[in-house]
Enzyme design. Structure first.
Site, PDB file in Angstrom:
ATOM      1  N   TYR A  50      -6.118  11.000   3.916  1.00 12.67           N
ATOM      2  CA  TYR A  50      -4.726  11.209   3.511  1.00 12.67           C
ATOM      3  C   TYR A  50      -4.650  11.933   2.165  1.00 12.67           C
ATOM      4  O   TYR A  50      -5.671  12.351   1.615  1.00 12.67           O
ATOM      5  CB  TYR A  50      -3.985   9.871   3.529  1.00 12.67           C
ATOM      6  CG  TYR A  50      -3.944   9.275   4.917  1.00 12.67           C
ATOM      7  CD1 TYR A  50      -3.439  10.001   5.998  1.00 12.67           C
ATOM      8  CD2 TYR A  50      -4.458   8.007   5.185  1.00 12.67           C
ATOM      9  CE1 TYR A  50      -3.435   9.488   7.283  1.00 12.67           C
ATOM     10  CE2 TYR A  50      -4.457   7.487   6.467  1.00 12.67           C
ATOM     11  CZ  TYR A  50      -3.937   8.226   7.517  1.00 12.67           C
ATOM     12  OH  TYR A  50      -3.945   7.717   8.797  1.00 12.67           O
ATOM     13  N   ARG A  63      -7.739   2.254  -2.797  1.00 15.17           N
ATOM     14  CA  ARG A  63      -8.618   2.150  -1.628  1.00 15.17           C
ATOM     15  C   ARG A  63      -9.331   3.467  -1.357  1.00 15.17           C
ATOM     16  O   ARG A  63      -8.714   4.529  -1.350  1.00 15.17           O
ATOM     17  CB  ARG A  63      -7.831   1.738  -0.381  1.00 15.17           C
ATOM     18  CG  ARG A  63      -8.769   1.314   0.761  1.00 15.17           C
ATOM     19  CD  ARG A  63      -8.043   0.765   1.953  1.00 15.17           C
ATOM     20  NE  ARG A  63      -8.834  -0.293   2.583  1.00 15.17           N
ATOM     21  CZ  ARG A  63      -8.868  -0.521   3.892  1.00 15.17           C
ATOM     22  NH1 ARG A  63      -8.163   0.225   4.712  1.00 15.17           N
ATOM     23  NH2 ARG A  63      -9.595  -1.502   4.373  1.00 15.17           N
ATOM     24  N   GLN A  66       0.844  -1.198   0.000  1.00 17.06           N
ATOM     25  CA  GLN A  66       0.000   0.000   0.000  1.00 17.06           C
ATOM     26  C   GLN A  66       0.882   1.252   0.000  1.00 17.06           C
ATOM     27  O   GLN A  66       1.678   1.477   0.917  1.00 17.06           O
ATOM     28  CB  GLN A  66      -0.931   0.045   1.208  1.00 17.06           C
ATOM     29  CG  GLN A  66      -1.951   1.181   1.058  1.00 17.06           C
ATOM     30  CD  GLN A  66      -2.781   1.425   2.294  1.00 17.06           C
ATOM     31  OE1 GLN A  66      -2.248   1.759   3.340  1.00 17.06           O
ATOM     32  NE2 GLN A  66      -4.097   1.274   2.174  1.00 17.06           N
ATOM     33  N   GLY A 117      -9.579  -7.243   9.477  1.00 20.33           N
ATOM     34  CA  GLY A 117      -8.415  -6.571  10.031  1.00 20.33           C
ATOM     35  C   GLY A 117      -8.025  -7.094  11.399  1.00 20.33           C
ATOM     36  O   GLY A 117      -7.132  -7.928  11.535  1.00 20.33           O
TER      37      GLY A 117
END
Length: 380
Positions: free
Chosen positions: A187, A234, A100, A331
């Site tokens: 982000y 994502r 990622q 997760g």
């Protein structure tokens, strides 16, 4: 198990053994100085290689992209060599792993930036509802409010696009099977996309098409560097994540998320990327992702569709069996259960998660979780 969750599926150039994936999970275990992936990290990912595939924790593409202490990078030769330990270990165990690519943008602090400079962002708007983790000593740190960012120039934006492509090539050189562009959770790409954080008046701001331009250029540059079939993206369209004490939202929810993210998904369809990954709300009483949105994404995108966000095995089976998603990420359960696919397939009990060891530390709460051991005849 007859569910489609345990049938093979295509992802780009790969045919994967099952539809369970390890989503990106920041663990803050890289070696210092240099944010270098290490042997401990290689062990962690190898233990979880029975997933259909894995996505690494967020991996910083350049020094300005760091927002949390001890997170790994993919922009120096030492980091590339360090990641090779992980990819070799995962491939030896029969796994598939994507890296990622991460740039935090404004979600940073001068203590984490080169020369103590201000973080960078589309606009000079401070992130006030989140905290970043800065180092205060060897193995110690503290949570602080991000610093006031400065707005990037157009020339600098173009340079960052090239840095994404370079990081993608570094990932392939490190042995990764592909990359995921992190455009969620507030982000940098998400900051450009969001009407709440992008107040630019140039070609990167204003209209939805302009706000999408940065991500579009990243996707095109990365696809040109390594091939679109090795690329995923994502998003967190409706809700992202929250800390359990004050419900501070870490992502950016648009006034019309359906319109915004269907435009983004359509852009990815045109680019021919391998997958789109959707992060859902992951707190206990979070609302369900609307089925109408899932159906719209399925109609707009012909590649693989991934979902993650506090899924149970039952919910995962239902979404995959209905054809609304192709892969489901787990997760926290995968942190505590390195053999999670087998546990789901056989309905074995799960190890509890040690939340105190989530970020930073040693092998405790990282590589020491046991695999399932069936009770013996005498109950031991």
């Amino acid at each position: 198990m007859t569910s489609a969750l345990f049938t093979p599926a295509k992802l780009g150039r790969h045919t994967l053994a099952n539809r369970i994936f390890l989503p990106p999970l920041t663990r803050c275990r890289s070696s210092q100085p240099g944010d270098i992936p290490n042997d401990l990290m290689a062990t962690y990912y190898r233990q979880r290689a029975s997933a259909g595939f894995m996505v690494t924790e967020g991996t910083v593409i350049e020094p300005r992209g760091r927002g949390y202490a001890w997170t790994p990078g993919i922009y120096t030769p030492e980091q590339v060599s360090g990641w090779r330990k992980t990819t070799d270990a995962v491939h030896a165990a029969g796994g598939v792993i994507f890296c990622q690519l991460w740039h935090v943008g404004r979600v940073s602090h001068p203590a984490l930036q080169p020369n103590g400079e201000a973080p960078v962002a589309p606009s000079a708007l401070q992130a006030r509802s989140v905290k970043v983790f800065i180092p205060t000593g060897e193995g110690t740190g503290e949570l602080v409010q991000p610093g006031l960012p400065r707005a990037l120039s157009v020339e600098e934006i173009k340079e960052i696009v090239h840095l994404y492509a370079a990081a993608a090539q570094n990932a392939i050189d490190a042995g990764f099977d592909g990359v995921e562009i992190h455009s969620a959770n507030g982000y940098l790409p998400n900051q450009f996309l969001s009407m709440h954080t992008n107040q630019r008046q140039d070609e990167y701001g204003g209209s939805l098409n302009n706000r999408l331009r940065f991500l579009k250029e990243i996707v095109e540059a990365v696809a040109e560097a390594i091939g679109a079939e090795r690329v995923g993206v994502r998003f967190a369209p409706l809700f992202t994540s929250t800390d359990d004490t004050n419900r501070t939202y870490l992502g950016l929810v648009e006034d019309n998320p359906h319109e915004t993210y269907l435009a983004a998904v359509s852009m990815l369809e045109n680019a021919g990327v391998a997958y789109v990954s959707i992060a859902e709300a992951d707190w206990d009483d979070a609302p369900e992702m609307p089925e109408s949105f899932r159906q719209a994404v399925r109609s707009a995108f012909s590649g693989a569709i991934l979902y993650a966000g506090k899924y149970t095995a039952e919910k995962a089976h239902r979404i995959v069996d209905a054809g609304l998603g192709d892969f489901i990420g787990f997760g926290r359960p995968f942190i505590a259960n390195p053999d999670l696919p087998a546990r789901i397939a056989h309905d074995w009990p799960l190890n509890p998660l040690d939340a105190a060891t989530m970020y930073g530390g040693t092998d405790k709460g990282y590589t020491d979780y046991p695999v399932y051991q069936a009770p013996t005849a005498n109950g031991a």
